[in-house]
Scaffold this motif. Structure first.
Motif, PDB file in Angstrom:
ATOM      1  N   SER A 193      -5.552  65.001 -12.027  1.00  0.00           N
ATOM      2  CA  SER A 193      -4.280  65.597 -12.374  1.00  0.00           C
ATOM      3  C   SER A 193      -3.689  66.303 -11.164  1.00  0.00           C
ATOM      4  N   ARG A 194      -2.398  66.398 -11.130  1.00  0.00           N
ATOM      5  CA  ARG A 194      -1.740  67.085 -10.007  1.00  0.00           C
ATOM      6  C   ARG A 194      -1.890  68.587 -10.120  1.00  0.00           C
ATOM      7  N   LEU A 195      -2.047  69.100 -11.325  1.00  0.00           N
ATOM      8  CA  LEU A 195      -2.135  70.539 -11.526  1.00  0.00           C
ATOM      9  C   LEU A 195      -3.562  71.067 -11.461  1.00  0.00           C
ATOM     10  N   ALA A 196      -4.542  70.205 -11.556  1.00  0.00           N
ATOM     11  CA  ALA A 196      -5.935  70.647 -11.537  1.00  0.00           C
ATOM     12  C   ALA A 196      -6.328  71.052 -10.125  1.00  0.00           C
ATOM     13  N   PRO A 197      -7.100  72.147  -9.981  1.00  0.00           N
ATOM     14  CA  PRO A 197      -7.545  72.536  -8.642  1.00  0.00           C
ATOM     15  C   PRO A 197      -8.565  71.532  -8.123  1.00  0.00           C
ATOM     16  N   PRO A 198      -8.728  71.453  -6.827  1.00  0.00           N
ATOM     17  CA  PRO A 198      -9.702  70.495  -6.288  1.00  0.00           C
ATOM     18  C   PRO A 198     -11.118  70.904  -6.677  1.00  0.00           C
ATOM     19  N   LEU A 199     -11.984  69.931  -6.795  1.00  0.00           N
ATOM     20  CA  LEU A 199     -13.373  70.194  -7.174  1.00  0.00           C
ATOM     21  C   LEU A 199     -14.092  70.936  -6.048  1.00  0.00           C
ATOM     22  N   PRO A 200     -14.995  71.881  -6.381  1.00  0.00           N
ATOM     23  CA  PRO A 200     -15.726  72.588  -5.321  1.00  0.00           C
ATOM     24  C   PRO A 200     -16.738  71.661  -4.663  1.00  0.00           C
ATOM     25  N   ALA A 201     -17.170  72.070  -3.490  1.00  0.00           N
ATOM     26  CA  ALA A 201     -18.162  71.278  -2.768  1.00  0.00           C
ATOM     27  C   ALA A 201     -19.477  71.301  -3.524  1.00  0.00           C
ATOM     28  N   PRO A 202     -20.254  70.252  -3.474  1.00  0.00           N
ATOM     29  CA  PRO A 202     -21.532  70.243  -4.189  1.00  0.00           C
ATOM     30  C   PRO A 202     -22.473  71.276  -3.580  1.00  0.00           C
ATOM     31  N   PRO A 203     -23.357  71.861  -4.389  1.00  0.00           N
ATOM     32  CA  PRO A 203     -24.275  72.864  -3.851  1.00  0.00           C
ATOM     33  C   PRO A 203     -25.283  72.220  -2.906  1.00  0.00           C
ATOM     34  N   PRO A 204     -25.827  73.006  -1.985  1.00  0.00           N
ATOM     35  CA  PRO A 204     -26.810  72.421  -1.068  1.00  0.00           C
ATOM     36  C   PRO A 204     -28.075  72.044  -1.823  1.00  0.00           C
ATOM     37  N   PRO A 205     -28.800  71.094  -1.325  1.00  0.00           N
ATOM     38  CA  PRO A 205     -30.035  70.698  -2.019  1.00  0.00           C
ATOM     39  C   PRO A 205     -31.048  71.835  -1.967  1.00  0.00           C
ATOM     40  N   PRO A 206     -31.917  71.944  -2.964  1.00  0.00           N
ATOM     41  CA  PRO A 206     -32.896  73.031  -2.973  1.00  0.00           C
ATOM     42  C   PRO A 206     -33.931  72.859  -1.866  1.00  0.00           C
ATOM     43  N   LYS A 207     -34.398  74.016  -1.363  1.00  0.00           N
ATOM     44  CA  LYS A 207     -35.432  73.970  -0.333  1.00  0.00           C
ATOM     45  C   LYS A 207     -36.771  73.697  -1.015  1.00  0.00           C
ATOM     46  N   ILE A 208     -37.476  72.743  -0.509  1.00  0.00           N
ATOM     47  CA  ILE A 208     -38.781  72.397  -1.058  1.00  0.00           C
ATOM     48  C   ILE A 208     -39.828  72.930  -0.086  1.00  0.00           C
ATOM     49  N   GLU A 209     -40.604  73.893  -0.557  1.00  0.00           N
ATOM     50  CA  GLU A 209     -41.640  74.479   0.285  1.00  0.00           C
ATOM     51  C   GLU A 209     -42.995  74.212  -0.346  1.00  0.00           C
ATOM     52  N   VAL A 210     -43.950  73.964   0.487  1.00  0.00           N
ATOM     53  CA  VAL A 210     -45.310  73.724   0.017  1.00  0.00           C
ATOM     54  C   VAL A 210     -45.944  75.083  -0.265  1.00  0.00           C
ATOM     55  N   PRO A 211     -46.508  75.290  -1.458  1.00  0.00           N
ATOM     56  CA  PRO A 211     -47.137  76.584  -1.749  1.00  0.00           C
ATOM     57  C   PRO A 211     -48.368  76.801  -0.882  1.00  0.00           C
ATOM     58  N   LYS A 212     -48.640  78.081  -0.570  1.00  0.00           N
ATOM     59  CA  LYS A 212     -49.789  78.413   0.246  1.00  0.00           C
ATOM     60  C   LYS A 212     -51.044  78.274  -0.606  1.00  0.00           C
ATOM     61  N   VAL A 213     -51.974  77.487  -0.135  1.00  0.00           N
ATOM     62  CA  VAL A 213     -53.212  77.222  -0.858  1.00  0.00           C
ATOM     63  C   VAL A 213     -54.273  78.181  -0.322  1.00  0.00           C
ATOM     64  N   PRO A 214     -54.931  78.944  -1.194  1.00  0.00           N
ATOM     65  CA  PRO A 214     -55.975  79.848  -0.692  1.00  0.00           C
ATOM     66  C   PRO A 214     -57.168  79.066  -0.147  1.00  0.00           C
ATOM     67  N   GLN A 215     -57.741  79.598   0.907  1.00  0.00           N
ATOM     68  CA  GLN A 215     -58.903  78.968   1.527  1.00  0.00           C
ATOM     69  C   GLN A 215     -60.173  79.593   0.959  1.00  0.00           C
ATOM     70  N   PHE A 216     -61.176  78.769   0.683  1.00  0.00           N
ATOM     71  CA  PHE A 216     -62.420  79.266   0.108  1.00  0.00           C
ATOM     72  C   PHE A 216     -63.235  80.085   1.113  1.00  0.00           C
TER      73      PHE A 216
END
Length: 99
Positions: free
Chosen positions: A30-53
């Motif tokens: 539509s001409r009256l509709a505001p433009p769509l916002p930018a897509p959010p950034p992808p989530p950061k994928i971090e490896v969890p810290k594994v405790p050492q025995f």
């Protein structure tokens, strides 16, 4: 005959009609509709810290923070009331308990 032809022309105009230009919507949006916002950034994928025995355990030797004086007095008043002390005895108990 004239009335019939006018009536026929009027009915033909009503059935054929013209498209409503005010309701035209472009294929994109539509001409009256505001433009769509930018897509959010992808989530950061971090490896969890594994405790050492074989790692030594880490202890926190810091003492726990002490409650404020008003918190201690309130706790002593509640404890005195729970023990069944009267109002006068609660004040004496709270003074001795909070210090």
């Amino acid at each position: 005959m004239r009335r019939v032809s006018i009536c026929f022309a009027l009915l033909a105009a009503l059935f054929v009609g013209q498209p409503a230009h005010a309701q035209y919507v472009s294929p994109g949006a539509s001409r009256l509709a505001p433009p769509l916002p930018a897509p959010p950034p992808p989530p950061k994928i971090e490896v969890p810290k594994v405790p050492q025995f074989d790692a030594p355990p880490r202890y926190n030797y810091q003492p726990l923070p002490r409650n404020s004086f008003s918190d201690r007095v309130t706790k002593c008043l509640h404890d005195g009331a729970a023990a069944g002390l009267g109002p006068a005895d609660r004040g004496t108990y709270a003074r001795m308990c909070a210090n």
